[in-house]
Design a protein around this motif. Structure first.
Motif, mmCIF file in Angstrom:
data_model
loop_
_atom_site.group_PDB
_atom_site.id
_atom_site.type_symbol
_atom_site.label_atom_id
_atom_site.label_comp_id
_atom_site.label_asym_id
_atom_site.label_seq_id
_atom_site.Cartn_x
_atom_site.Cartn_y
_atom_site.Cartn_z
ATOM 1 N N THR A 13 1.132 -1.052 -0.048
ATOM 2 C CA THR A 13 -0.151 0.263 -0.203
ATOM 3 C C THR A 13 0.990 1.258 -0.333
ATOM 4 O O THR A 13 2.517 1.230 0.656
ATOM 5 N N LYS A 14 0.364 2.424 0.359
ATOM 6 C CA LYS A 14 0.809 3.644 -0.128
ATOM 7 C C LYS A 14 1.550 3.667 1.517
ATOM 8 O O LYS A 14 2.524 5.109 1.403
ATOM 9 N N SER A 15 1.693 3.098 2.634
ATOM 10 C CA SER A 15 2.009 3.117 3.620
ATOM 11 C C SER A 15 2.826 1.575 4.203
ATOM 12 O O SER A 15 2.870 2.027 5.212
ATOM 13 N N SER A 83 3.397 3.900 -9.118
ATOM 14 C CA SER A 83 3.768 4.963 -8.310
ATOM 15 C C SER A 83 2.323 5.852 -8.926
ATOM 16 O O SER A 83 2.543 7.036 -7.908
ATOM 17 N N PRO A 86 -3.109 4.930 -6.534
ATOM 18 C CA PRO A 86 -3.684 4.882 -5.196
ATOM 19 C C PRO A 86 -4.137 3.513 -4.650
ATOM 20 O O PRO A 86 -3.829 4.099 -3.201
#
Length: 199
Positions: A13-15, A83, A86
């Motif tokens: 994930t983006k985290s 990248s 989302p």
């Protein structure tokens, strides 16, 4: 869970990497996005899907998640393409272990393909790309019941439109609104509208 079987214990994930069940827990429906950076149509669809996804999340509509199933040939391509996205993804290092089974399960013929499944992993449709293009966020949360509702609405509107006429004043009149004394209706197909309707 079925999603751990499909994707593994964690998703990117983006985290960072998080437990699959944490990422997908509580979701009504999930989209598996089969795509790759080398695919021109994919690069065209990804920004449109991203815009819809971000609008939904910003509006607090959080019952839906997408998981990127990459068909990129190397990690550099994967990293660059992901990248721009989302949502979640299967880590590149794990793709070799799971990709073939997922391609078979979802009858992958070409990309981009967005396959929608319910919270138990039952396939709703493999036509998610078309649904996103035609319906956008209106189809949220992309559940079977919501998609059926849209299809029923579309059918009803098509039936109603097929029964519509244009009066001599240019107003749309539906068959059930015609005066009961009207026995014949003249239909002019194409060309300019006549000055007067004939009945």
């Amino acid at each position: 869970s079925v999603f751990k079987q499909w994707f593994g214990d964690t998703l990117l994930t983006k985290s960072g990497e998080l437990p699959t069940e944490q990422v997908l827990g509580g979701k009504t429906s999930i989209g598996l996005y089969f795509s790759a950076h080398w695919c021109g149509p994919c690069r065209g669809f990804t920004p449109a899907a991203t815009a819809i996804y971000k609008e939904l999340k910003e509006a607090g509509q959080d019952e839906f998640e997408i998981v990127f199933v990459s068909l990129d040939r190397d990690k550099k391509s994967f990293d660059g393409y992901y990248s721009e996205m989302p949502w979640a993804a299967i880590p590149f290092e794990r793709l070799e272990d799971v990709k073939d089974d997922l391609e078979t399960k979802f009858s992958l013929q070409g990309i981009p393909q967005l396959s929608l499944v319910d919270k138990d992993g039952n396939i709703i449709t493999n036509e998610g790309v078309d649904i996103f293009r035609r319906q956008g966020k209106k189809a949220y949360p992309f559940s079977e019941s919501r998609l059926k509702s849209i299809a029923d609405e579309k059918k009803a509107n098509a039936n109603k439109a097929a029964q519509a006429f244009v009066s001599e004043h240019g107003a749309k009149v539906f068959g059930d609104q015609l005066d009961s004394k009207v026995r014949h209706v003249c239909l002019v197909l194409g060309g300019p509208r006549p000055d007067r309707a004939v009945a």
